[in-house]
Design an enzyme around this catalytic site. Structure first.
Site, PDB file in Angstrom:
ATOM      1  N   GLY A 131      -6.321  -9.418   1.753  1.00  0.00           N
ATOM      2  CA  GLY A 131      -5.069  -9.637   2.482  1.00  0.00           C
ATOM      3  C   GLY A 131      -4.487 -11.031   2.305  1.00  0.00           C
ATOM      4  N   GLY A 160     -11.742  -5.070   2.102  1.00  0.00           N
ATOM      5  CA  GLY A 160     -13.192  -4.853   2.147  1.00  0.00           C
ATOM      6  C   GLY A 160     -13.685  -4.030   0.961  1.00  0.00           C
ATOM      7  N   ARG A 180       0.818  -1.223   0.000  1.00  0.00           N
ATOM      8  CA  ARG A 180       0.000   0.000   0.000  1.00  0.00           C
ATOM      9  C   ARG A 180       0.850   1.270   0.000  1.00  0.00           C
ATOM     10  NH1 ARG A 180      -4.952  -1.520   4.109  1.00  0.00           N
ATOM     11  NH2 ARG A 180      -6.314  -2.423   2.520  1.00  0.00           N
ATOM     12  N   LYS A 196     -16.184 -18.127   5.689  1.00  0.00           N
ATOM     13  CA  LYS A 196     -17.636 -18.106   5.876  1.00  0.00           C
ATOM     14  C   LYS A 196     -18.430 -17.695   4.641  1.00  0.00           C
ATOM     15  CE  LYS A 196     -17.779 -17.176  10.789  1.00  0.00           C
ATOM     16  NZ  LYS A 196     -18.048 -16.143  11.779  1.00  0.00           N
TER      17      LYS A 196
END
Ligand code: 3PG
Ligand code: MG
Length: 514
Positions: free
Chosen positions: A351, A374, A41, A198
């Site tokens: 990530g 996200g 980043r 999930k």
């Protein structure tokens, strides 16, 4: 979308001498000693900062790091290690400033890093007062924090509302371009890999991709839930049985349009979740009640790798197995290598995915690596991120509100009578009707000097009959246009000219009355 791009402002010479506030996402992982373990980043943020410096701006950069509690400085949340890394990458020292809301002493050609913006009270809640304070520090706000583009916080959203100019930095723009290229008009077949523990956290993205992709490869706990939906025993593996209905719906939606969710035919199992657990390859139909599925099997991996090689576009989010353990990394490694060698346009984000790409040293062979976690997922879901909503809104050309600026009473008082005012206004109206178009023409041809001379004449007579606000505005623009270049004065004239046209209209209306 009419998002203003910072690169365009630089190319138009509109950044020189300006105070530029860049919101970057420098939220990088650190080890226990505060050493940066992965600096993608920071490296990705350099282009924007360098662009601003090259354009002659006074450059302020900020970012969040972690999730500190507001109002409390903590050394472990300070951007100090980031300032040092950024300095190495830019090849110049990058001073770090704490408590910067009161003012930032940075001159054109210099850069300063403003410490963790989440130390400021009101950041998370997008406080208007804080956003206005930050906007007041700059002339131009540049949003270049793609990783934080899904948050509406004071330094990512509110400031864009109140800054004089709000635009997208090159990283933010590149991320959007890459993701639209992958999803808006993709080369087919379009294959997505969505893996993770999930289904529940990725349900919206699975649903959204089910309408778009030709193959939806699922992995990790998500794959287990899909295997369960396909009627297979998954033993003790991580899964969400209450989401079987959702998994079935995704499978059916895909099948209905001739697309597919490939269910593994073989898997790698263990009896415990540990790095030294014995790995056993089994047919997907042979999983025992005490088995944990920790990877896809070699037959499945090879088959998926073939499909990836034949893909036109690949979107990758999430490793398909526990790749951190050598015995269970084969599936992820095989797919990663297939993506790298495929001629498809590939885009990867998240990530864990970045960690897998780094582990196999494949970064150079991936079409585009997103800095978003996200944010990347939310774009894939088809959401409009807050960053783009506000920048698009700020980019819309605004109709300038023309305010009444003629003051007849003042004119009568100054000149002693209505008749005297009318007499002078006749001359003014005739003069303005030629000088206003002349100013516009002068600016079009780049002749600031001529525009200034014409405005100088107007400045001489407006105090007789115009409002204080109008007089102040004319005085201000006249003064700046004496010394400043076109790039600086053009936006000022853009505001002023409609007001002067309005004033001329009011004068004409007054003269038309008997
Ligand atoms: C990230 O790491 O995902 C971004 O920097 C956003 O951070 P946040 O989840 O703390 O808002
Ligand atoms: Mg930390």
């Amino acid at each position: 979308m009419t998002v203003i791009r910072f690169s365009d402002l630089c190319a138009q010479g509109r950044v020189a001498g300006k105070r530029v506030f860049i919101r970057a996402d420098l939220n990088v992982p650190q080890d226990g000693d505060g050493c940066i373990t992965e600096d993608t980043r920071i490296r990705a943020s350099v282009a924007c900062i360098q662009m601003a410096l090259d354009a002659g701006a006074a450059v302020m950069v900020t970012s969040h790091l972690g999730r500190p509690s507001e109002g409390h400085f903590k050394l472990s949340d300070s951007l100090l290690p980031v300032a040092m890394r950024l300095g190495e990458l830019l090849g110049r020292p990058v001073p770090l400033l704490a408590n910067w809301l009161g003012g930032v002493p940075v001159a054109p050609g210099q850069v300063m890093l403003l410490d963790n913006c989440r130390f400021n009270v009101g950041e998370k809640q997008n406080s208007e007062a804080l956003a206005r304070q930050m906007a007041g520090l700059c002339d131009i706000f540049v949003h270049d924090a793609f990783g934080t583009a899904h948050r509406a916080e004071a330094s990512t959203y509110g400031i864009a509302e109140y800054a004089g100019v709000a635009c997208a930095g090159p990283l933010l723009a590149a991320e959007m371009d890459a993701i639209s290229k992958a999803l808006a008009n993709p080369a087919r077949p379009l294959v997505a890999i969505v893996a993770g523990s999930k289904v529940s956290t990725k349900l919206t993205i699975l649903r959204s991709l089910a309408d778009k992709v030709d193959q939806l490869i699922v992995g990790g706990g998500i794959a287990n839930t899909f295997m369960l939906a396909a009627g297979l025993n998954i033993g003790k593996s991580l899964a969400e049985p209450d989401l079987l209905g959702e998994a079935k719906a995704v499978i059916q939606a895909m099948q209905a349009r001739g697309a597919a969710v490939p269910i593994p035919s073989d898997v790698v199992c263990a009896k415990t979740f540990s790095a030294d657990a014995v790995a056993t390859v089994k047919a997907a139909t042979d999983v025992a009640d005490d088995d944990l599925i920790l990877d896809i099997g070699p037959v499945t991996a090879a088959k998926l790798a073939e499909q990836l090689k034949a893909a036109g576009t690949i979107v990758w989010n999430g490793p398909v197995g526990v790749f951190e353990f050598a015995a269970f990394e084969h599936g992820t490694q095989t797919l990663a290598q297939a993506i790298a060698t495929s001629s498809a346009f590939s885009i990867a984000g998240g990530g864990d995915t970045l960690a897998a790409i780094a582990k196999y040293d494949l970064a150079a062979q991936i079409g585009y690596i997103s800095t978003g976690g996200g944010a990347f997922l939310e774009v894939l879901e088809g959401k409009t991120l807050p960053a783009f909503e506000i920048l698009a809104r700020r980019g819309e050309p605004k109709a300038v509100a023309v305010l009444p600026s003629f003051d007849a009473a003042r004119g009568v008082e100054m000149l002693g009578s209505d008749a005297s005012l009318r007499k002078i206004l006749k001359t003014v109206a005739s003069s303005m009707s030629t000088s206003l178009p002349d100013i516009t023409a002068a600016l079009h041809s780049g002749d600031v000097h001529k525009a200034n001379a014409l405005l100088h004449a107007i400045k001489g007579y407006v105090p007789i009959f115009a409002t204080d606000a109008m007089v102040a505005e004319v005085t201000h623009v006249e003064k700046l246009s004496k010394t400043e270049p076109l790039a600086v004065v053009a936006p000022l004239f853009d505001q002023l000219m409609p007001q002067l046209d309005g004033l001329l209209e009011e004068i004409r209306a007054f003269l038309a009355q008997n």
